[in-house]
Each structure stands twice: as C-alpha cells, then as structure tokens.
Motif scaffolding. Sequence first.
Motif, mmCIF file in Angstrom:
data_model
loop_
_atom_site.group_PDB
_atom_site.id
_atom_site.type_symbol
_atom_site.label_atom_id
_atom_site.label_comp_id
_atom_site.label_asym_id
_atom_site.label_seq_id
_atom_site.Cartn_x
_atom_site.Cartn_y
_atom_site.Cartn_z
ATOM 1 N N ASP A 29 -4.638 8.670 53.277
ATOM 2 C CA ASP A 29 -3.396 9.348 53.365
ATOM 3 C C ASP A 29 -2.452 8.569 52.636
ATOM 4 O O ASP A 29 -1.292 9.001 52.758
ATOM 5 N N GLY A 30 -2.533 7.882 51.707
ATOM 6 C CA GLY A 30 -1.880 7.262 50.862
ATOM 7 C C GLY A 30 -1.580 7.725 49.527
ATOM 8 O O GLY A 30 -2.894 8.054 48.846
ATOM 9 N N PRO A 31 -0.490 7.638 48.888
ATOM 10 C CA PRO A 31 -0.614 8.074 47.350
ATOM 11 C C PRO A 31 -1.347 7.021 46.390
ATOM 12 O O PRO A 31 -1.425 6.121 46.894
ATOM 13 N N VAL A 32 -1.911 7.524 45.276
ATOM 14 C CA VAL A 32 -2.383 6.553 44.354
ATOM 15 C C VAL A 32 -1.471 5.683 43.875
ATOM 16 O O VAL A 32 -0.362 6.192 43.075
ATOM 17 N N PRO A 33 -1.637 4.150 43.994
ATOM 18 C CA PRO A 33 -0.475 3.665 43.352
ATOM 19 C C PRO A 33 -0.389 3.623 41.668
ATOM 20 O O PRO A 33 -1.228 3.748 41.102
ATOM 21 N N GLY A 34 0.966 3.650 41.327
ATOM 22 C CA GLY A 34 1.273 3.603 39.986
ATOM 23 C C GLY A 34 1.443 4.966 39.517
ATOM 24 O O GLY A 34 1.877 5.465 38.272
ATOM 25 N N VAL A 35 1.215 6.152 40.517
ATOM 26 C CA VAL A 35 1.102 7.380 39.708
ATOM 27 C C VAL A 35 2.569 8.292 40.308
ATOM 28 O O VAL A 35 2.649 8.051 41.718
ATOM 29 N N SER A 36 3.300 8.713 39.750
ATOM 30 C CA SER A 36 4.613 9.444 40.248
ATOM 31 C C SER A 36 4.260 10.330 41.413
ATOM 32 O O SER A 36 3.220 11.137 41.445
ATOM 33 N N VAL A 37 5.034 10.270 42.385
ATOM 34 C CA VAL A 37 4.847 11.341 43.447
ATOM 35 C C VAL A 37 5.919 12.308 43.685
ATOM 36 O O VAL A 37 7.303 11.961 43.636
ATOM 37 N N GLU A 38 5.564 13.589 43.616
ATOM 38 C CA GLU A 38 6.577 14.522 43.938
ATOM 39 C C GLU A 38 6.749 14.782 45.379
ATOM 40 O O GLU A 38 5.777 15.019 46.319
ATOM 41 N N VAL B 95 -15.844 8.559 36.231
ATOM 42 C CA VAL B 95 -14.838 8.634 34.991
ATOM 43 C C VAL B 95 -13.535 8.486 34.993
ATOM 44 O O VAL B 95 -12.918 8.347 36.012
ATOM 45 N N ASP B 96 -12.913 7.802 33.722
ATOM 46 C CA ASP B 96 -11.513 7.488 33.831
ATOM 47 C C ASP B 96 -10.865 8.703 33.340
ATOM 48 O O ASP B 96 -11.284 9.520 32.297
ATOM 49 N N VAL B 97 -9.686 9.223 33.837
ATOM 50 C CA VAL B 97 -8.996 10.251 33.470
ATOM 51 C C VAL B 97 -7.475 9.917 33.495
ATOM 52 O O VAL B 97 -7.102 8.956 34.068
ATOM 53 N N TYR B 98 -6.886 10.705 32.663
ATOM 54 C CA TYR B 98 -5.309 10.555 32.736
ATOM 55 C C TYR B 98 -4.425 11.047 33.933
ATOM 56 O O TYR B 98 -4.746 12.328 34.094
ATOM 57 N N ALA B 99 -3.660 10.512 34.770
ATOM 58 C CA ALA B 99 -2.941 11.153 35.990
ATOM 59 C C ALA B 99 -1.606 11.208 35.519
ATOM 60 O O ALA B 99 -0.922 10.188 35.092
ATOM 61 N N TYR B 100 -0.894 12.580 35.957
ATOM 62 C CA TYR B 100 0.514 12.516 35.502
ATOM 63 C C TYR B 100 1.380 12.365 36.764
ATOM 64 O O TYR B 100 2.409 11.995 36.699
ATOM 65 N N CYS B 101 0.984 12.973 38.072
ATOM 66 C CA CYS B 101 1.694 13.272 39.093
ATOM 67 C C CYS B 101 0.693 13.202 39.940
ATOM 68 O O CYS B 101 -0.488 13.641 40.050
ATOM 69 N N GLN B 102 1.251 13.270 41.309
ATOM 70 C CA GLN B 102 0.482 13.651 42.676
ATOM 71 C C GLN B 102 1.585 14.280 43.664
ATOM 72 O O GLN B 102 2.629 14.178 43.733
ATOM 73 N N ARG B 103 0.784 15.171 44.473
ATOM 74 C CA ARG B 103 1.732 15.778 45.555
ATOM 75 C C ARG B 103 0.928 15.853 46.760
ATOM 76 O O ARG B 103 -0.396 16.011 46.790
ATOM 77 N N TRP B 104 1.750 16.238 47.925
ATOM 78 C CA TRP B 104 0.876 16.589 49.077
ATOM 79 C C TRP B 104 0.106 17.779 48.983
ATOM 80 O O TRP B 104 0.785 18.779 48.626
ATOM 81 N N GLY B 105 -1.004 18.043 49.519
ATOM 82 C CA GLY B 105 -1.448 19.310 49.809
ATOM 83 C C GLY B 105 -2.397 19.232 50.623
ATOM 84 O O GLY B 105 -2.363 18.647 51.811
ATOM 85 N N ASP B 106 -3.666 20.068 50.539
ATOM 86 C CA ASP B 106 -4.547 19.904 51.721
ATOM 87 C C ASP B 106 -5.477 19.014 51.850
ATOM 88 O O ASP B 106 -5.635 18.139 50.908
ATOM 89 N N ASP C 297 10.091 16.375 48.411
ATOM 90 C CA ASP C 297 11.158 17.144 48.648
ATOM 91 C C ASP C 297 12.344 16.600 48.026
ATOM 92 O O ASP C 297 13.349 17.227 47.577
ATOM 93 N N SER C 298 12.632 15.567 48.148
ATOM 94 C CA SER C 298 13.545 14.507 47.637
ATOM 95 C C SER C 298 13.424 14.148 46.541
ATOM 96 O O SER C 298 14.606 13.252 46.053
ATOM 97 N N SER C 299 12.299 13.966 45.713
ATOM 98 C CA SER C 299 12.187 13.143 44.633
ATOM 99 C C SER C 299 12.560 13.758 43.381
ATOM 100 O O SER C 299 12.657 15.115 43.401
ATOM 101 N N PRO C 300 13.235 13.186 42.332
ATOM 102 C CA PRO C 300 13.594 14.075 41.130
ATOM 103 C C PRO C 300 12.383 14.379 40.221
ATOM 104 O O PRO C 300 12.235 15.105 39.405
ATOM 105 N N VAL C 301 11.093 13.832 40.837
ATOM 106 C CA VAL C 301 9.769 14.185 39.855
ATOM 107 C C VAL C 301 9.262 15.357 40.306
ATOM 108 O O VAL C 301 9.214 16.196 41.301
ATOM 109 N N TYR C 302 8.877 16.195 39.180
ATOM 110 C CA TYR C 302 8.418 17.564 39.141
ATOM 111 C C TYR C 302 6.813 17.393 38.633
ATOM 112 O O TYR C 302 6.876 17.010 37.302
ATOM 113 N N CYS C 303 5.949 17.645 39.436
ATOM 114 C CA CYS C 303 4.540 17.556 39.143
ATOM 115 C C CYS C 303 4.099 18.789 38.098
ATOM 116 O O CYS C 303 3.618 19.750 38.662
#
Length: 137
Positions: free
Chosen positions: A117-126, A70-81, A128-134
Amino acid sequence: MFSKTITRLFSPRALLAAVLGLTALLTLAPSPAQAAASGKTVHIWAGQVRVRQCASTSCDLATSERLTNVDVYAYCQRWGDRVTDGPYYNHYWVEIVSPQGWLGWVSAVYVSGGSNDGPVPGVSVETDSSPVYCEYP
C-alpha cells in the motif's frame, strides 16, 4: 479557374504543412495548473501482468500485451483499486509505456521497490492536493 485555385489551396502538401504547423503550436502551448509528471524506468517483476486503460481491474485492457520480468517507463501513479497477489497488496497504480509502446496502467503490486500500500519510490504521485496530474505528457 476556380477549381484550380481550390486545388492549390488544399493540395495534399499544403494540408500537411498546415496540420504540422498546428500540431507544433499545440505541442508548445502551456498547460495551466498542471505540473509535468517526471518519470523513471521501473521493473515489472511478475509474469503476465496486464496493462489497463485506467487504475482499476474493471477497466478494459490497453493492449493484449502482457508484461513479464521487464523494465518499462513510468510517468506517474495514483490511488485506485486494491490488487492482491500472495502476501503483496497495493492500491497504487502506475502509468507506464509498455515495451510495444502502449500507454496504460499496471498495479504497483507488480512493480519492484515498493511496499504494501505504498507508492513506488521515485515516481510522481497524483493526489487531491498535489500539482501532479497523471496523464502522458
């Protein structure tokens, strides 16, 4: 007379107008030190993917809904488990809105277009040093 005045001041219509006015003001208030996370539509390629309340497999489910192809809307991404599925593995988690309207997190392992182990292209990444807040805007 006093009770009629109180009733007029706190009528359901007056209360609703006050709440809507306050909500509009809060919505327009700027949020300092946070950049709006830009989003995009992404594809969940796997079946029965669970949507969590945070970026961890130990978090509670955000919904009982399970996502399949399914397609979904993604806002952001961050490092986790770390999540592993066959040859795929990833520490990134993507904040999404499910088809039924639930806000939550899915492992990037199940989102098309990324790499191990790479971020999803085109989705903002949060980071420690980025101004993006997920968090959902």
